[in-house]
Design a protein around this motif. Structure first.
Motif, PDB file in Angstrom:
ATOM      1  N   LEU A 122       1.076  -1.197  -0.147  1.00 59.36           N
ATOM      2  CA  LEU A 122      -0.087   0.154   0.097  1.00 59.36           C
ATOM      3  C   LEU A 122       0.807   1.289  -0.079  1.00 59.36           C
ATOM      4  CD1 LEU A 122      -2.807  -1.064   2.629  1.00 59.36           C
ATOM      5  CD2 LEU A 122      -2.950  -1.004   0.093  1.00 59.36           C
ATOM      6  N   GLY A 123       1.987   1.213   0.822  1.00 63.12           N
ATOM      7  CA  GLY A 123       2.649   2.473   0.850  1.00 63.12           C
ATOM      8  C   GLY A 123       3.531   2.841  -0.500  1.00 63.12           C
ATOM      9  N   ILE A 124       4.109   1.856  -1.090  1.00 66.07           N
ATOM     10  CA  ILE A 124       4.770   2.395  -2.407  1.00 66.07           C
ATOM     11  C   ILE A 124       3.852   3.068  -3.358  1.00 66.07           C
ATOM     12  CG2 ILE A 124       6.095   1.135  -4.465  1.00 66.07           C
ATOM     13  CD1 ILE A 124       7.369  -0.504  -2.494  1.00 66.07           C
ATOM     14  N   PRO A 125       2.773   2.436  -3.987  1.00 67.43           N
ATOM     15  CA  PRO A 125       1.624   3.137  -4.703  1.00 67.43           C
ATOM     16  C   PRO A 125       1.389   4.435  -4.013  1.00 67.43           C
ATOM     17  CG  PRO A 125       1.155   0.852  -4.535  1.00 67.43           C
ATOM     18  CD  PRO A 125       2.241   1.037  -3.448  1.00 67.43           C
ATOM     19  N   LEU A 126       1.040   4.478  -2.718  1.00 66.54           N
ATOM     20  CA  LEU A 126       0.630   5.558  -2.298  1.00 66.54           C
ATOM     21  C   LEU A 126       1.821   6.873  -2.279  1.00 66.54           C
ATOM     22  CD1 LEU A 126      -1.358   7.444  -0.659  1.00 66.54           C
ATOM     23  CD2 LEU A 126      -0.331   6.518   1.654  1.00 66.54           C
ATOM     24  N   LEU A 127       2.963   6.365  -2.371  1.00 72.84           N
ATOM     25  CA  LEU A 127       4.056   7.354  -2.330  1.00 72.84           C
ATOM     26  C   LEU A 127       4.232   7.873  -3.787  1.00 72.84           C
ATOM     27  CD1 LEU A 127       6.678   8.683  -1.141  1.00 72.84           C
ATOM     28  CD2 LEU A 127       7.962   6.513  -1.884  1.00 72.84           C
ATOM     29  N   TYR A 128       4.029   6.960  -4.654  1.00 71.97           N
ATOM     30  CA  TYR A 128       3.992   7.613  -6.071  1.00 71.97           C
ATOM     31  C   TYR A 128       2.886   8.281  -6.528  1.00 71.97           C
ATOM     32  CZ  TYR A 128       7.673   4.392  -8.077  1.00 71.97           C
ATOM     33  OH  TYR A 128       8.771   4.014  -8.475  1.00 71.97           O
ATOM     34  N   ILE A 129       1.703   8.193  -5.796  1.00 74.37           N
ATOM     35  CA  ILE A 129       0.606   9.289  -5.922  1.00 74.37           C
ATOM     36  C   ILE A 129       0.970  10.610  -5.384  1.00 74.37           C
ATOM     37  CG2 ILE A 129      -1.933   9.605  -5.011  1.00 74.37           C
ATOM     38  CD1 ILE A 129      -2.245   6.384  -5.401  1.00 74.37           C
ATOM     39  N   LEU A 130       1.651  10.476  -4.177  1.00 72.65           N
ATOM     40  CA  LEU A 130       1.908  11.753  -3.536  1.00 72.65           C
ATOM     41  C   LEU A 130       2.825  12.496  -4.505  1.00 72.65           C
ATOM     42  CD1 LEU A 130       1.867  10.737   0.123  1.00 72.65           C
ATOM     43  CD2 LEU A 130      -0.005  11.834  -1.055  1.00 72.65           C
ATOM     44  N   ARG A 131       3.753  11.822  -4.923  1.00 69.54           N
ATOM     45  CA  ARG A 131       4.812  12.333  -5.738  1.00 69.54           C
ATOM     46  C   ARG A 131       4.451  13.323  -6.678  1.00 69.54           C
ATOM     47  NH1 ARG A 131       9.146   8.045  -7.549  1.00 69.54           N
ATOM     48  NH2 ARG A 131      10.085  10.126  -8.592  1.00 69.54           N
ATOM     49  N   GLY A 132       3.067  13.281  -7.334  1.00 72.09           N
ATOM     50  CA  GLY A 132       2.475  14.217  -8.400  1.00 72.09           C
ATOM     51  C   GLY A 132       1.725  13.421  -9.538  1.00 72.09           C
ATOM     52  N   ALA A 133       1.048  14.370 -10.165  1.00 75.55           N
ATOM     53  CA  ALA A 133       0.243  13.697 -11.149  1.00 75.55           C
ATOM     54  C   ALA A 133       1.035  12.918 -12.331  1.00 75.55           C
ATOM     55  CB  ALA A 133      -0.677  14.694 -11.985  1.00 75.55           C
ATOM     56  N   TYR A 134       2.235  13.312 -12.572  1.00 79.56           N
ATOM     57  CA  TYR A 134       3.070  12.552 -13.315  1.00 79.56           C
ATOM     58  C   TYR A 134       2.981  10.945 -13.406  1.00 79.56           C
ATOM     59  CZ  TYR A 134       7.338  11.057 -16.051  1.00 79.56           C
ATOM     60  OH  TYR A 134       8.144  10.360 -16.916  1.00 79.56           O
ATOM     61  N   PHE A 135       2.887  10.442 -12.037  1.00 83.25           N
ATOM     62  CA  PHE A 135       2.879   9.169 -11.979  1.00 83.25           C
ATOM     63  C   PHE A 135       1.467   8.553 -11.949  1.00 83.25           C
ATOM     64  CE2 PHE A 135       6.650  10.668  -9.837  1.00 83.25           C
ATOM     65  CZ  PHE A 135       7.497  10.156 -10.303  1.00 83.25           C
ATOM     66  N   TRP A 136       0.328   9.414 -12.339  1.00 81.02           N
ATOM     67  CA  TRP A 136      -1.173   8.800 -12.408  1.00 81.02           C
ATOM     68  C   TRP A 136      -1.133   8.302 -13.689  1.00 81.02           C
ATOM     69  CZ3 TRP A 136      -3.807  13.574  -9.663  1.00 81.02           C
ATOM     70  CH2 TRP A 136      -3.052  13.611  -8.339  1.00 81.02           C
ATOM     71  N   ASN A 137      -0.929   6.899 -13.896  1.00 83.03           N
ATOM     72  CA  ASN A 137      -1.196   6.507 -15.334  1.00 83.03           C
ATOM     73  C   ASN A 137      -1.121   4.873 -15.304  1.00 83.03           C
ATOM     74  OD1 ASN A 137       1.673   5.531 -14.702  1.00 83.03           O
ATOM     75  ND2 ASN A 137       2.412   7.577 -15.668  1.00 83.03           N
ATOM     76  N   GLY A 138      -1.233   4.303 -16.309  1.00 83.28           N
ATOM     77  CA  GLY A 138      -1.346   2.841 -16.374  1.00 83.28           C
ATOM     78  C   GLY A 138      -0.320   2.157 -15.768  1.00 83.28           C
ATOM     79  N   LEU A 139       1.009   2.743 -15.729  1.00 86.12           N
ATOM     80  CA  LEU A 139       2.160   1.869 -15.172  1.00 86.12           C
ATOM     81  C   LEU A 139       2.016   1.988 -13.643  1.00 86.12           C
ATOM     82  CD1 LEU A 139       5.060   3.643 -17.159  1.00 86.12           C
ATOM     83  CD2 LEU A 139       4.177   1.274 -17.270  1.00 86.12           C
ATOM     84  N   LEU A 140       1.307   2.746 -12.921  1.00 79.63           N
ATOM     85  CA  LEU A 140       0.985   2.754 -11.555  1.00 79.63           C
ATOM     86  C   LEU A 140       0.269   1.781 -11.243  1.00 79.63           C
ATOM     87  CD1 LEU A 140       1.514   3.928  -8.853  1.00 79.63           C
ATOM     88  CD2 LEU A 140      -0.139   5.593  -9.198  1.00 79.63           C
ATOM     89  N   VAL A 141      -0.795   1.522 -12.009  1.00 79.26           N
ATOM     90  CA  VAL A 141      -1.801   0.415 -11.893  1.00 79.26           C
ATOM     91  C   VAL A 141      -1.191  -0.873 -11.932  1.00 79.26           C
ATOM     92  CG1 VAL A 141      -3.928  -0.638 -12.727  1.00 79.26           C
ATOM     93  CG2 VAL A 141      -3.645   1.629 -12.587  1.00 79.26           C
ATOM     94  N   LEU A 142      -0.305  -1.067 -12.956  1.00 81.42           N
ATOM     95  CA  LEU A 142       0.555  -2.570 -12.949  1.00 81.42           C
ATOM     96  C   LEU A 142       1.444  -2.708 -11.930  1.00 81.42           C
ATOM     97  CD1 LEU A 142       1.232  -2.184 -16.865  1.00 81.42           C
ATOM     98  CD2 LEU A 142      -0.442  -3.935 -15.706  1.00 81.42           C
ATOM     99  N   LEU A 143       2.113  -1.344 -11.509  1.00 85.36           N
ATOM    100  CA  LEU A 143       3.068  -1.663 -10.525  1.00 85.36           C
ATOM    101  C   LEU A 143       2.207  -2.005  -9.083  1.00 85.36           C
ATOM    102  CD1 LEU A 143       5.876  -0.951  -9.065  1.00 85.36           C
ATOM    103  CD2 LEU A 143       5.124   1.305  -8.743  1.00 85.36           C
ATOM    104  N   SER A 144       0.902  -1.530  -8.736  1.00 86.84           N
ATOM    105  CA  SER A 144       0.167  -1.829  -7.827  1.00 86.84           C
ATOM    106  C   SER A 144      -0.299  -3.464  -7.718  1.00 86.84           C
ATOM    107  CB  SER A 144      -0.799  -0.784  -7.733  1.00 86.84           C
ATOM    108  OG  SER A 144      -0.564   0.537  -7.480  1.00 86.84           O
ATOM    109  N   LEU A 145      -0.770  -3.848  -9.080  1.00 84.17           N
ATOM    110  CA  LEU A 145      -1.166  -5.064  -8.969  1.00 84.17           C
ATOM    111  C   LEU A 145       0.065  -6.068  -8.763  1.00 84.17           C
ATOM    112  CD1 LEU A 145      -3.442  -4.923 -12.450  1.00 84.17           C
ATOM    113  CD2 LEU A 145      -3.962  -5.151  -9.904  1.00 84.17           C
ATOM    114  N   PHE A 146       1.180  -5.817  -9.480  1.00 80.31           N
ATOM    115  CA  PHE A 146       2.279  -6.736  -9.208  1.00 80.31           C
ATOM    116  C   PHE A 146       2.809  -6.797  -7.684  1.00 80.31           C
ATOM    117  CE2 PHE A 146       2.952  -6.784 -13.831  1.00 80.31           C
ATOM    118  CZ  PHE A 146       3.155  -8.130 -14.015  1.00 80.31           C
ATOM    119  N   LEU A 147       2.700  -5.448  -7.080  1.00 75.80           N
ATOM    120  CA  LEU A 147       3.224  -5.393  -5.692  1.00 75.80           C
ATOM    121  C   LEU A 147       1.999  -6.072  -4.752  1.00 75.80           C
ATOM    122  CD1 LEU A 147       3.967  -1.560  -5.031  1.00 75.80           C
ATOM    123  CD2 LEU A 147       5.383  -3.550  -4.458  1.00 75.80           C
ATOM    124  N   GLY A 148       0.969  -6.126  -5.089  1.00 81.20           N
ATOM    125  CA  GLY A 148      -0.186  -7.139  -4.500  1.00 81.20           C
ATOM    126  C   GLY A 148       0.059  -8.213  -4.564  1.00 81.20           C
TER     127      GLY A 148
END
Length: 745
Positions: A332-358
């Motif tokens: 939970l913390g790594i995706p949240l950290l990317y979200i807090l870093r800014g809108a640049y990271f709000w894309n499909g890569l973040l969704v894939l990253l969250s799925l693989f982290l889970g």
């Protein structure tokens, strides 16, 4: 004395223990017990090393203990027998040597009644023995209201008591009543009785100390044990009665523990001795190669020990929970950290990253669970899956990170928004490695932009003195001049001023002459639109200060001379009063506008003098006798609903002017607050004086309170101011209203 004993009752002994049934029950209880532990294993029975069925013997002794107390009882006698006195005393009675009947018979005593002393009667409580009580009709006063023979109601002699104040007592005869204790017999009887209280004693005996501490040995023992024998007796059980039902060695060991203590007045009236056999099982379990842990299950229900008795599963559960918490925090913390870093990271890569982290967290959690149970093979499979998923997370994290090369590529292709997004994700513009890229971005954006405020924003974000900043400043100056002149061509001074204000923070130091020229042009255009002398003078003054020219200086001198002439007081001409009042209002408005200006000290001083002179001149014009238009102009009154009355209300005082033939013939002053009409209090006195002075056309003082006449202060006073009559109405020392001239409000 003791009660006769009953014959003992025996129960058939319990059949032989079914070891296989105990084994199965112990295994099932072990499975249920492990489910209450943290993170239980999926198949707990796999970790059982051995099950040892056995039986234990326990006994339960119930004792009923009765206590006898000797107490006195009282009652009425039959007739009037002779007094015998007390025949026995309680301390001489052995409570267990007599029966209830023998004690009553031997202690029955006849005594004189205590309340009446054996007379059978007592003094009347209603009249205290006086035989009379107070009359309730007259209350003892001998007089009461009644109706005379003529029908009138008046105070007269009390007829109920014949004017004595007392009447015979209705509750007694000769001041005495029958004694309620002995009912007139004068005798009472007393005897001794036994009062019995019962308590129960409970005692558990067992082969082992651990069995004695179990909860089920204290209540509902039959749910977890088999009753082998039960011996009951009225009184105390003897050893001889227990011997046929118990082993000699067991009886020898426990007989001394069966002593029940009681008080001197207590006796054991019955006892019940029960013998039980209890099934039990000792289960040993271990995880992998760890030393076995042994726990015991007791009773037919195979009652388990508390979860705290476990060590291996609990320790393993803590490890799994700790790993689970860490994995959940990462997932939970790594995706949240990317979200807090800014809108640049709000894309499909973040969704894939969250799925693989889970997925990594779930696989790693299964790895820890199997590894802590010693299942190495299955744990390796989970570990390989977690490692592959974690590698995918690493690749996605590297791909999703911004890069300076990507930002420069966007700049070279003119994708400024994408370049800005990339740079914002990389860090702040103050970073040394990013400064040049940010400068290039601001330069490209400024040269493309046509809005002055956006170009100014880019310029302020760049380093002063740099070549890029010089290009932006030159572009901003050109764009500002173009837009300001275009707005002035449309006579839009507001738009031109807004454009120049946006560019001023950037161009003020580098291009002061150009800023001054544009400012002067703006005020020249505003001067052309001015309709008042003060506006023309102010705009010429600011334009001359921005860009001095002989033409502007000459026009400013002419405008100043015109203002000074208009601010110079002059004698009142032979003109209509209304024209003169309008002239004073016009001068007052002009002087008020210029009295606080900082442009010219002489103009300011002249404006203050003109303001004072105009106010004094206006105050010399009386409201009384003035025409309607003059009155309205003097005090800016508004017509009321009445056609012949003008009214003006200040914060605290109301003024009404009565018109007759188009002229003000009288005025009326009163407090504006309906709840308080006082005119000469601390708050209203200054306002009342000012309004009265305007009505009369010269400064006046309020009248003083009148002196009392004949011990009473007058409510009205009258005096004259020239030809004008004034009437004041008073309430003591308070001035309530003023009437000036011919007014009838």
């Amino acid at each position: 004395m003791s009660l006769p004993s009953q014959e003992p009752q025996a129960v058939d002994p319990m059949p032989s223990v079914d070891a296989e049934a105990i084994h199965q029950a112990a295994v099932q209880s072990f499975v249920e017990w492990t489910r209450r532990l943290p993170v239980p294993p999926p198949n707990p029975q796999e970790f059982i090393r051995s099950v040892e069925p056995k039986t234990r013997r326990a006994a339960r002794l119930y004792s009923t203990i009765t206590e006898r107390q000797v107490v006195w009882k009282e009652g009425m006698t039959q007739g009037t027998p002779d007094v015998t006195g007390l025949r026995r005393r309680p301390d001489s009675v052995d409570p267990w040597a007599e029966t209830h009947a023998s004690l009553r018979e031997s202690s029955l005593s006849i005594l004189a009644c205590s309340p009446c002393g054996g007379r059978g009667t007592v003094s009347c409580p209603n009249c205290s023995g006086r035989e009379v009580v107070g009359c309730s009709n007259c209350g003892g006063s001998r007089k009461a209201y009644g109706y005379a023979s003529n029908g009138s109601r008046r105070l007269m002699n009390c007829r109920s008591c014949s004017a004595k104040g007392t009447v015979p007592c209705p509750s007694c005869r000769s001041g005495r009543v029958t004694c309620s204790t002995c009912h007139g017999r004068g005798r009472e009887q007393r005897w001794l009785e036994f009062v019995e209280t019962v308590r129960f004693d409970f005692l558990v005996l067992s082969d082992e100390e651990e069995l004695r501490r179990l909860v089920w040995t204290k209540a509902d023992m039959e749910k977890d044990a088999k009753l082998v024998a039960e011996i009951n007796a009225n009184g105390v059980l003897s050893r001889e009665k227990l011997a046929p039902h118990l082993p000699a060695d067991w009886l020898q060991e426990h007989w001394g523990k069966m002593v029940v203590g009681y008080k001197p007045r207590e006796r054991i009236t019955s006892q019940s001795f029960q013998v039980f056999e209890v099934p039990a099982a000792r289960v040993s379990y271990a995880i992998a190669d760890a030393p076995p842990t042994t726990i015991e299950f007791e009773g037919q229900r195979m009652l388990a020990p508390p979860p705290s008795a476990d060590r291996q599963f609990t320790a393993r559960g803590r490890k799994v929970q700790a790993a689970r918490g860490l994995l959940l925090a990462l997932a939970l913390g790594i995706p949240l950290l990317y979200i807090l870093r800014g809108a640049y990271f709000w894309n499909g890569l973040l969704v894939l990253l969250s799925l693989f982290l889970g997925a990594s967290a779930i696989l790693a959690e299964h790895f820890v669970r199997d590894w802590t149970l010693g299942r190495k093979g299955r744990a390796r499979s989970w570990g390989i899956g977690a490692a592959v998923s974690a590698l995918s997370v690493t690749v996605l994290a590297m791909v999703s990170e911004p890069s300076l090369q990507e930002a420069r590529l966007h700049l070279s292709k003119g994708r400024l928004d994408d370049a800005q997004t990339e740079l914002q994700a990389l860090g702040e513009p103050e970073s040394p490695e990013l400064q040049q890229a940010w400068t290039d971005l601001h330069l490209a954006h400024a040269l493309r932009e046509q809005q002055v405020h956006e170009v100014a924003k880019d310029a302020l974000a760049m380093k002063p003195g740099s070549p890029e900043r010089a290009q932006v400043d030159q572009h901003l100056l050109s764009l500002t001049r173009q837009q300001v002149l275009a707005s002035l061509g449309r006579k839009d001074v507001t738009s031109a001023s807004a454009v120049l204000a946006s560019a001023h923070p950037v161009l003020a130091q580098g291009f002061p002459k150009d800023i001054g020229e544009l400012t002067a042009r703006i005020y020249d255009t505003e001067h052309e639109a001015c309709t008042t002398p003060s506006c023309r003078w102010k705009t010429l003054f600011v334009a001359l200060r921005a860009e001095p020219t002989p033409s502007r200086e000459q026009r400013l001198g002419q405008a100043r001379a015109t203002l000074m002439e208009q601010l110079t007081p002059r004698p009142r001409p032979k003109a209509a009063t209304l024209d003169w009042v309008l002239h004073l209002h016009k001068m007052t408005a002009l002087a008020t506008e210029l009295e606080d200006t900082t442009y010219d000290s002489q103009v300011t001083a002249q404006a203050k003098q003109a303001l004072t002179w105009a106010r004094e001149e206006r105050e010399r014009i009386a409201l009384i006798g003035a025409e309607r238009e003059v009155a309205i102009s003097l005090l800016q009154l508004t017509a009321s609903s009445h056609p012949n009355i003008l009214s003006k209300t200040t914060e605290s005082v109301a003024l009404s002017c009565e018109l007759r033939d188009g002229r003000c013939v009288g005025a009326y002053l009163a407090g504006a607050d309906k709840e308080s009409r006082v005119l000469n209090n601390l708050k209203r006195t200054p306002v009342t004086k000012e309004l009265l002075s305007r009505v009369l056309g010269h400064p006046v003082e309020l009248p003083t309170p009148p002196q009392p006449r004949g011990g009473k202060p007058p409510t009205q006073t009258t005096w004259k101011d020239g030809r004008v009559t004034l009437v004041a109405r008073w309430n003591g020392i308070y001035l309530m209203e003023l009437r000036v001239g011919e007014v009838t409000p």
